[in-house]
Scaffold this motif. Structure first.
Motif, mmCIF file in Angstrom:
data_model
loop_
_atom_site.group_PDB
_atom_site.id
_atom_site.type_symbol
_atom_site.label_atom_id
_atom_site.label_comp_id
_atom_site.label_asym_id
_atom_site.label_seq_id
_atom_site.Cartn_x
_atom_site.Cartn_y
_atom_site.Cartn_z
ATOM 1 N N LEU A 152 0.836 -1.196 0.000
ATOM 2 C CA LEU A 152 0.000 0.000 0.000
ATOM 3 C C LEU A 152 0.872 1.248 0.000
ATOM 4 C CD1 LEU A 152 -2.774 -0.918 2.577
ATOM 5 C CD2 LEU A 152 -2.941 -0.863 0.100
ATOM 6 N N SER A 153 0.430 2.245 -0.731
ATOM 7 C CA SER A 153 1.147 3.509 -0.810
ATOM 8 C C SER A 153 0.895 4.332 0.446
ATOM 9 C CB SER A 153 0.679 4.282 -2.039
ATOM 10 O OG SER A 153 1.296 5.536 -2.096
ATOM 11 N N ASP A 154 1.950 4.965 0.979
ATOM 12 C CA ASP A 154 1.790 5.866 2.114
ATOM 13 C C ASP A 154 1.148 7.177 1.678
ATOM 14 O OD1 ASP A 154 2.944 4.115 3.924
ATOM 15 O OD2 ASP A 154 4.963 4.887 3.579
ATOM 16 N N ASP A 155 1.363 7.546 0.410
ATOM 17 C CA ASP A 155 0.844 8.796 -0.141
ATOM 18 C C ASP A 155 -0.059 8.461 -1.323
ATOM 19 O OD1 ASP A 155 0.396 11.363 -1.041
ATOM 20 O OD2 ASP A 155 2.453 11.692 -1.739
ATOM 21 N N THR A 156 -1.330 8.810 -1.228
ATOM 22 C CA THR A 156 -2.280 8.452 -2.283
ATOM 23 C C THR A 156 -2.301 9.444 -3.439
ATOM 24 O OG1 THR A 156 -4.087 9.554 -1.128
ATOM 25 C CG2 THR A 156 -3.778 7.187 -0.704
ATOM 26 N N GLU A 157 -1.487 10.509 -3.353
ATOM 27 C CA GLU A 157 -1.445 11.485 -4.450
ATOM 28 C C GLU A 157 -0.958 10.794 -5.727
ATOM 29 O OE1 GLU A 157 0.932 15.503 -5.862
ATOM 30 O OE2 GLU A 157 1.189 14.768 -3.827
ATOM 31 N N VAL A 158 -1.641 11.082 -6.839
ATOM 32 C CA VAL A 158 -1.249 10.504 -8.117
ATOM 33 C C VAL A 158 -0.173 11.414 -8.715
ATOM 34 C CG1 VAL A 158 -2.004 9.728 -10.386
ATOM 35 C CG2 VAL A 158 -3.552 9.558 -8.437
ATOM 36 N N LYS A 159 1.061 10.968 -8.671
ATOM 37 C CA LYS A 159 2.209 11.751 -9.155
ATOM 38 C C LYS A 159 2.219 11.794 -10.679
ATOM 39 C CE LYS A 159 4.248 11.669 -4.967
ATOM 40 N NZ LYS A 159 3.727 12.497 -3.989
ATOM 41 N N ASP A 160 2.971 12.748 -11.210
ATOM 42 C CA ASP A 160 3.080 12.915 -12.665
ATOM 43 C C ASP A 160 3.590 11.647 -13.339
ATOM 44 O OD1 ASP A 160 2.114 15.499 -12.569
ATOM 45 O OD2 ASP A 160 4.112 16.428 -12.539
ATOM 46 N N GLU A 161 4.504 10.934 -12.698
ATOM 47 C CA GLU A 161 5.055 9.694 -13.259
ATOM 48 C C GLU A 161 3.943 8.663 -13.500
ATOM 49 O OE1 GLU A 161 7.723 5.933 -11.675
ATOM 50 O OE2 GLU A 161 8.032 7.884 -10.753
ATOM 51 N N ILE A 162 3.022 8.550 -12.544
ATOM 52 C CA ILE A 162 1.917 7.599 -12.673
ATOM 53 C C ILE A 162 0.942 8.068 -13.751
ATOM 54 C CG2 ILE A 162 -0.016 6.507 -11.461
ATOM 55 C CD1 ILE A 162 2.824 5.509 -10.642
ATOM 56 N N LYS A 163 0.682 9.377 -13.805
ATOM 57 C CA LYS A 163 -0.190 9.910 -14.855
ATOM 58 C C LYS A 163 0.386 9.627 -16.237
ATOM 59 C CE LYS A 163 -2.146 13.597 -12.016
ATOM 60 N NZ LYS A 163 -2.216 15.039 -11.767
ATOM 61 N N GLU A 164 1.712 9.751 -16.375
ATOM 62 C CA GLU A 164 2.361 9.451 -17.654
ATOM 63 C C GLU A 164 2.227 7.966 -18.006
ATOM 64 O OE1 GLU A 164 6.393 10.897 -17.429
ATOM 65 O OE2 GLU A 164 5.719 12.957 -17.060
ATOM 66 N N LEU A 165 2.360 7.097 -17.006
ATOM 67 C CA LEU A 165 2.175 5.658 -17.249
ATOM 68 C C LEU A 165 0.750 5.378 -17.721
ATOM 69 C CD1 LEU A 165 4.010 3.995 -14.216
ATOM 70 C CD2 LEU A 165 4.762 4.045 -16.599
ATOM 71 N N MET A 166 -0.224 6.035 -17.085
ATOM 72 C CA MET A 166 -1.632 5.856 -17.481
ATOM 73 C C MET A 166 -1.837 6.312 -18.927
ATOM 74 S SD MET A 166 -3.915 6.974 -14.169
ATOM 75 C CE MET A 166 -5.435 6.797 -15.123
ATOM 76 N N GLU A 167 -1.305 7.478 -19.265
ATOM 77 C CA GLU A 167 -1.449 7.989 -20.633
ATOM 78 C C GLU A 167 -0.847 7.021 -21.642
ATOM 79 O OE1 GLU A 167 0.098 11.979 -20.990
ATOM 80 O OE2 GLU A 167 -1.145 12.697 -19.339
ATOM 81 N N LYS A 168 0.317 6.497 -21.311
ATOM 82 C CA LYS A 168 0.986 5.542 -22.209
ATOM 83 C C LYS A 168 0.156 4.261 -22.346
ATOM 84 C CE LYS A 168 5.684 3.766 -22.847
ATOM 85 N NZ LYS A 168 7.020 3.643 -22.240
ATOM 86 N N ALA A 169 -0.369 3.772 -21.221
ATOM 87 C CA ALA A 169 -1.158 2.527 -21.236
ATOM 88 C C ALA A 169 -2.476 2.706 -21.981
ATOM 89 C CB ALA A 169 -1.411 2.052 -19.812
ATOM 90 N N LEU A 170 -3.059 3.915 -21.887
ATOM 91 C CA LEU A 170 -4.369 4.173 -22.494
ATOM 92 C C LEU A 170 -4.272 4.781 -23.889
ATOM 93 C CD1 LEU A 170 -6.088 5.627 -19.307
ATOM 94 C CD2 LEU A 170 -6.656 3.458 -20.436
ATOM 95 N N ALA A 171 -3.084 4.835 -24.467
ATOM 96 C CA ALA A 171 -2.880 5.503 -25.755
ATOM 97 C C ALA A 171 -3.810 4.973 -26.846
ATOM 98 C CB ALA A 171 -1.424 5.372 -26.185
ATOM 99 N N ASP A 172 -4.050 3.679 -26.886
ATOM 100 C CA ASP A 172 -4.896 3.084 -27.928
ATOM 101 C C ASP A 172 -6.323 2.831 -27.454
ATOM 102 O OD1 ASP A 172 -2.719 3.063 -29.662
ATOM 103 O OD2 ASP A 172 -2.071 1.078 -28.992
ATOM 104 N N SER A 173 -6.637 3.266 -26.244
ATOM 105 C CA SER A 173 -7.952 3.018 -25.663
ATOM 106 C C SER A 173 -8.919 4.148 -26.022
ATOM 107 C CB SER A 173 -7.821 2.924 -24.143
ATOM 108 O OG SER A 173 -9.063 2.707 -23.554
ATOM 109 N N THR A 174 -10.141 3.785 -26.365
ATOM 110 C CA THR A 174 -11.175 4.783 -26.647
ATOM 111 C C THR A 174 -12.474 4.370 -25.961
ATOM 112 O OG1 THR A 174 -11.851 3.640 -28.668
ATOM 113 C CG2 THR A 174 -10.212 5.389 -28.908
ATOM 114 N N GLY A 175 -13.353 5.332 -25.770
ATOM 115 C CA GLY A 175 -14.680 5.022 -25.244
ATOM 116 C C GLY A 175 -14.890 5.333 -23.786
#
Length: 144
Positions: free
Chosen positions: A58-81
């Motif tokens: 478990l994360s001690d800090d639940t803030e979504v850091k920029d690094e995680i947001k970038e991972l999400m963007e990369k993972a969702l690049a081909d996702s639509t809907g």
């Protein structure tokens, strides 16, 4: 609205905490005599946390850091809907790379749809490739 958002995040973190508490790691010896699971506590006495090899931490800090947001963007690049808005970073799991658990508000891209909450699981492999492992939708009011 902000209080209900924080309440939802708190409830999700508590639910996940209870799930992980039931999976506490102990040294287990298989019949062959090999140790099959150990914790960082066994190898690093200066560690504040107990890391479960193969389990989520478990994360001690639940803030979504920029690094995680970038991972999400990369993972969702081909996702639509569906649009995924990250709400809280829940934790990580060390595998051949790292798995991440992120609480998201999901909105289907269609007029008059009702948003829902889901936990998105993302894998970042050792080569930096990112993929979505899956989702766990949260059903509010679905309790027993």
């Amino acid at each position: 609205m902000k209080k209900s958002k924080m309440l939802l995040v708190s409830l999700c973190i508590m639910a996940i905490s209870f799930c992980f508490m039931g999976c506490g790691a102990k040294k287990v010896e298989a019949q062959s005599g090999y140790e099959t699971q150990s914790t960082a506590e066994d190898t690093n006495e200066n560690s504040d946390k107990e890391y479960i090899c193969g389990g989520f931490t478990l994360s001690d800090d639940t803030e979504v850091k920029d690094e995680i947001k970038e991972l999400m963007e990369k993972a969702l690049a081909d996702s639509t809907g569906v649009n995924y808005d990250p709400i809280a970073y829940l934790g990580s799991q060390v595998v051949a790379g790292t798995n991440h658990a992120i609480l998201c508000k999901a909105t289907i891209v269609y007029p008059n749809t009702t948003p829902y909450y889901t936990i998105m699981y993302i894998n970042e492999d050792l080569d930096g490739n990112v993929s979505i492992l899956g989702y766990s939708d949260i059903e509010l009011g679905d309790y027993k």
